[in-house]
Design a protein around this motif. Structure first.
Motif, PDB file in Angstrom:
ATOM      1  N   GLY A   1     -51.607  19.057  44.652  1.00 47.79           N
ATOM      2  CA  GLY A   1     -52.803  18.552  43.996  1.00 47.79           C
ATOM      3  C   GLY A   1     -53.059  19.128  42.610  1.00 47.79           C
ATOM      4  N   PHE A   2     -54.140  18.665  42.003  1.00 49.12           N
ATOM      5  CA  PHE A   2     -54.557  19.101  40.665  1.00 49.12           C
ATOM      6  C   PHE A   2     -54.937  20.577  40.699  1.00 49.12           C
ATOM      7  CE2 PHE A   2     -58.167  19.354  37.514  1.00 49.12           C
ATOM      8  CZ  PHE A   2     -57.371  19.278  36.382  1.00 49.12           C
ATOM      9  N   THR A   3     -54.397  21.338  39.765  1.00 49.85           N
ATOM     10  CA  THR A   3     -54.553  22.796  39.629  1.00 49.85           C
ATOM     11  C   THR A   3     -53.931  23.573  40.792  1.00 49.85           C
ATOM     12  OG1 THR A   3     -56.730  23.142  40.704  1.00 49.85           O
ATOM     13  CG2 THR A   3     -56.745  22.473  38.377  1.00 49.85           C
ATOM     14  N   GLY A   4     -53.156  22.895  41.630  1.00 49.85           N
ATOM     15  CA  GLY A   4     -52.559  23.571  42.786  1.00 49.85           C
ATOM     16  C   GLY A   4     -51.078  23.835  42.587  1.00 49.85           C
ATOM     17  N   GLY A   5     -50.366  23.861  43.701  1.00 50.87           N
ATOM     18  CA  GLY A   5     -48.930  24.117  43.685  1.00 50.87           C
ATOM     19  C   GLY A   5     -48.354  23.796  45.052  1.00 50.87           C
ATOM     20  N   PRO A   6     -47.053  23.990  45.231  1.00 48.48           N
ATOM     21  CA  PRO A   6     -46.402  23.684  46.507  1.00 48.48           C
ATOM     22  C   PRO A   6     -47.034  24.355  47.719  1.00 48.48           C
ATOM     23  CG  PRO A   6     -44.743  24.015  44.813  1.00 48.48           C
ATOM     24  CD  PRO A   6     -46.065  24.364  44.188  1.00 48.48           C
ATOM     25  N   TYR A   7     -47.690  25.507  47.506  1.00 42.52           N
ATOM     26  CA  TYR A   7     -48.328  26.214  48.627  1.00 42.52           C
ATOM     27  C   TYR A   7     -49.362  25.342  49.349  1.00 42.52           C
ATOM     28  CZ  TYR A   7     -52.146  26.901  45.261  1.00 42.52           C
ATOM     29  OH  TYR A   7     -53.153  26.696  44.350  1.00 42.52           O
ATOM     30  N   GLU A   8     -49.913  24.341  48.646  1.00 45.47           N
ATOM     31  CA  GLU A   8     -50.957  23.511  49.262  1.00 45.47           C
ATOM     32  C   GLU A   8     -50.414  22.651  50.399  1.00 45.47           C
ATOM     33  OE1 GLU A   8     -54.163  22.649  45.758  1.00 45.47           O
ATOM     34  OE2 GLU A   8     -52.201  21.676  45.522  1.00 45.47           O
ATOM     35  N   VAL A   9     -49.140  22.287  50.325  1.00 49.61           N
ATOM     36  CA  VAL A   9     -48.531  21.444  51.363  1.00 49.61           C
ATOM     37  C   VAL A   9     -47.528  22.205  52.212  1.00 49.61           C
ATOM     38  CG1 VAL A   9     -48.864  19.265  50.135  1.00 49.61           C
ATOM     39  CG2 VAL A   9     -46.802  20.609  49.709  1.00 49.61           C
ATOM     40  N   GLN A  10     -47.253  23.465  51.869  1.00 49.70           N
ATOM     41  CA  GLN A  10     -46.173  24.211  52.517  1.00 49.70           C
ATOM     42  C   GLN A  10     -46.302  24.329  54.033  1.00 49.70           C
ATOM     43  OE1 GLN A  10     -43.548  25.062  50.437  1.00 49.70           O
ATOM     44  NE2 GLN A  10     -42.515  25.200  52.421  1.00 49.70           N
ATOM     45  N   PRO A  11     -47.499  24.570  54.591  1.00 50.23           N
ATOM     46  CA  PRO A  11     -47.578  24.682  56.054  1.00 50.23           C
ATOM     47  C   PRO A  11     -47.119  23.422  56.783  1.00 50.23           C
ATOM     48  CG  PRO A  11     -49.561  25.580  55.050  1.00 50.23           C
ATOM     49  CD  PRO A  11     -48.799  24.899  53.950  1.00 50.23           C
ATOM     50  N   PHE A  12     -47.470  22.245  56.245  1.00 50.84           N
ATOM     51  CA  PHE A  12     -47.046  20.986  56.871  1.00 50.84           C
ATOM     52  C   PHE A  12     -45.549  20.772  56.664  1.00 50.84           C
ATOM     53  CE2 PHE A  12     -47.374  16.095  56.857  1.00 50.84           C
ATOM     54  CZ  PHE A  12     -47.199  16.035  58.242  1.00 50.84           C
ATOM     55  N   VAL A  13     -45.054  21.142  55.478  1.00 51.06           N
ATOM     56  CA  VAL A  13     -43.617  21.049  55.210  1.00 51.06           C
ATOM     57  C   VAL A  13     -42.852  21.933  56.199  1.00 51.06           C
ATOM     58  CG1 VAL A  13     -41.792  21.606  53.541  1.00 51.06           C
ATOM     59  CG2 VAL A  13     -43.884  20.472  52.770  1.00 51.06           C
ATOM     60  N   ASP A  14     -43.348  23.145  56.424  1.00 48.27           N
ATOM     61  CA  ASP A  14     -42.687  24.065  57.364  1.00 48.27           C
ATOM     62  C   ASP A  14     -42.651  23.473  58.769  1.00 48.27           C
ATOM     63  OD1 ASP A  14     -42.323  25.865  55.306  1.00 48.27           O
ATOM     64  OD2 ASP A  14     -44.043  27.112  55.850  1.00 48.27           O
ATOM     65  N   PHE A  15     -43.755  22.841  59.165  1.00 45.89           N
ATOM     66  CA  PHE A  15     -43.826  22.210  60.486  1.00 45.89           C
ATOM     67  C   PHE A  15     -42.776  21.101  60.602  1.00 45.89           C
ATOM     68  CE2 PHE A  15     -45.333  18.634  63.038  1.00 45.89           C
ATOM     69  CZ  PHE A  15     -45.596  19.235  64.262  1.00 45.89           C
ATOM     70  N   LEU A  16     -42.711  20.233  59.617  1.00 47.55           N
ATOM     71  CA  LEU A  16     -41.747  19.129  59.654  1.00 47.55           C
ATOM     72  C   LEU A  16     -40.313  19.647  59.584  1.00 47.55           C
ATOM     73  CD1 LEU A  16     -43.506  16.548  57.275  1.00 47.55           C
ATOM     74  CD2 LEU A  16     -43.372  16.456  59.778  1.00 47.55           C
ATOM     75  N   HIS A  17     -40.098  20.653  58.771  1.00 47.06           N
ATOM     76  CA  HIS A  17     -38.759  21.233  58.621  1.00 47.06           C
ATOM     77  C   HIS A  17     -38.262  21.802  59.950  1.00 47.06           C
ATOM     78  CE1 HIS A  17     -35.613  24.027  57.142  1.00 47.06           C
ATOM     79  NE2 HIS A  17     -35.464  23.105  56.211  1.00 47.06           N
ATOM     80  N   ALA A  18     -39.181  22.408  60.698  1.00 44.37           N
ATOM     81  CA  ALA A  18     -38.809  23.017  61.979  1.00 44.37           C
ATOM     82  C   ALA A  18     -38.486  21.964  63.040  1.00 44.37           C
ATOM     83  CB  ALA A  18     -39.945  23.914  62.470  1.00 44.37           C
ATOM     84  N   ASN A  19     -38.954  20.740  62.839  1.00 45.24           N
ATOM     85  CA  ASN A  19     -38.803  19.698  63.860  1.00 45.24           C
ATOM     86  C   ASN A  19     -37.839  18.579  63.484  1.00 45.24           C
ATOM     87  OD1 ASN A  19     -40.861  20.230  66.177  1.00 45.24           O
ATOM     88  ND2 ASN A  19     -41.978  20.720  64.302  1.00 45.24           N
ATOM     89  N   THR A  20     -37.233  18.667  62.295  1.00 44.21           N
ATOM     90  CA  THR A  20     -36.347  17.589  61.833  1.00 44.21           C
ATOM     91  C   THR A  20     -35.155  18.179  61.083  1.00 44.21           C
ATOM     92  OG1 THR A  20     -37.356  17.334  59.645  1.00 44.21           O
ATOM     93  CG2 THR A  20     -38.368  16.098  61.470  1.00 44.21           C
ATOM     94  N   ASP A  21     -34.229  17.302  60.715  1.00 46.06           N
ATOM     95  CA  ASP A  21     -33.130  17.690  59.813  1.00 46.06           C
ATOM     96  C   ASP A  21     -33.307  16.997  58.463  1.00 46.06           C
ATOM     97  OD1 ASP A  21     -32.615  15.098  60.501  1.00 46.06           O
ATOM     98  OD2 ASP A  21     -30.538  15.430  61.159  1.00 46.06           O
ATOM     99  N   TRP A  22     -34.539  16.640  58.107  1.00 44.45           N
ATOM    100  CA  TRP A  22     -34.822  15.930  56.878  1.00 44.45           C
ATOM    101  C   TRP A  22     -34.659  16.848  55.671  1.00 44.45           C
ATOM    102  CZ3 TRP A  22     -40.146  13.652  58.806  1.00 44.45           C
ATOM    103  CH2 TRP A  22     -39.891  12.729  59.844  1.00 44.45           C
ATOM    104  N   GLU A  23     -34.465  16.225  54.537  1.00 46.89           N
ATOM    105  CA  GLU A  23     -34.378  16.962  53.272  1.00 46.89           C
ATOM    106  C   GLU A  23     -35.746  16.929  52.589  1.00 46.89           C
ATOM    107  OE1 GLU A  23     -32.028  16.568  49.011  1.00 46.89           O
ATOM    108  OE2 GLU A  23     -31.049  15.853  50.852  1.00 46.89           O
ATOM    109  N   PHE A  24     -36.207  18.084  52.116  1.00 48.29           N
ATOM    110  CA  PHE A  24     -37.544  18.174  51.515  1.00 48.29           C
ATOM    111  C   PHE A  24     -37.447  18.570  50.042  1.00 48.29           C
ATOM    112  CE2 PHE A  24     -38.152  18.662  56.006  1.00 48.29           C
ATOM    113  CZ  PHE A  24     -39.301  17.950  56.269  1.00 48.29           C
ATOM    114  N   VAL A  25     -38.239  17.883  49.229  1.00 48.64           N
ATOM    115  CA  VAL A  25     -38.347  18.227  47.810  1.00 48.64           C
ATOM    116  C   VAL A  25     -39.826  18.435  47.514  1.00 48.64           C
ATOM    117  CG1 VAL A  25     -37.988  17.435  45.446  1.00 48.64           C
ATOM    118  CG2 VAL A  25     -36.313  16.853  47.214  1.00 48.64           C
TER     119      VAL A  25
END
Length: 238
Positions: free
Chosen positions: A10-34
């Protein structure tokens, strides 16, 4: 089929704002994340000479690169990143969208006042420096030039006329205690977007940074099911 996920903060944010959800998806899939950091954003803000186009282009370049590497692309957009996700979905082939606290409208005065009251109470009791909310507001107010805020608002206005043209499956997640985006925004977007397949998930206790809500595991699982339906349908058709 190889799946890639572009996550936009988001605005004035960074990757940390979505990281917990990314970590969850990463742990449950073999998808590639950017998860790109938009220009001027991240842990240290430097937004003075940047425009809405700079942020949109960075996300666009990340999407183009990801599309070269995978067969299917999902976009997860948080706050302003949700608006940029809509912009991209209108211009490129995207398979699914998840919008988190999408900033199609912004500043919800009632909740913001409640948050500020909480800050004021702690100020009176001498605990202000310990209040994380106060630290967040103070740091962002100091580092965010008016010009950048106006560019954020311009970005929202640029994308709004195209909501009805969005046809990809979409899932919206919104916290009811969001102090930045009115929680009614999610219903507004749900009604405006032209997609036939769309879902709306509310977090009863979620504030703006929805990936850190106390009930995040609940909506993580629902949003994951939404994404996995596409995978299952694809496997079944092969």
């Amino acid at each position: 089929m190889k799946t890639g996920v572009l996550c936009i903060h988001g605005f004035t944010g960074g990757p940390y704002e979505v990281q917990p959800f990314v970590d969850f998806l990463h742990a449950n899939t073999d998808w590639e994340f950017v998860v790109p950091t938009l220009p001027g954003h991240g842990e240290t803000l430097s937004l003075e000479k940047l425009s809405a186009e700079n942020w949109m282009m960075e996300a666009e370049l990340a999407l183009r690169q990801l599309q070269k590497e995978v067969d299917r692309v999902y976009i997860i957009g948080f706050s302003m990143g949700g608006v940029i996700a809509l912009y991209l979905a209108n211009r490129y082939k995207v398979d699914k969208l998840i919008l988190l606290s999408a900033a199609a409208k912004y500043i919800y005065p009632t909740q913001l006042l409640q948050d500020i009251r909480e800050i004021a109470k702690e100020a009176m009791s001498g605990k202000l420096e310990d209040n994380n909310l106060y630290k967040l507001y103070r740091a962002k107010l100091k580092a965010t030039p008016i010009h950048a805020t106006l560019e954020f608002m311009r970005l929202v206005r640029m994308v709004e006329p195209y909501y009805g043209q969005i046809k990809v499956p979409i899932c919206l997640v919104q916290g009811k205690k969001d102090g930045i985006v009115p929680y009614t925004t999610a219903q507004f977007l749900f009604d405006q977007i032209g997609s036939e397949k769309k879902e709306l998930i509310y977090s009863e206790v979620g504030k703006h940074h929805i990936c850190y809500s106390d009930d995040s595991e609940d909506w993580y699982n629902k949003a994951f099911q939404f994404l996995m339906e596409e995978e299952v349908e694809s496997i079944g058709s092969n």
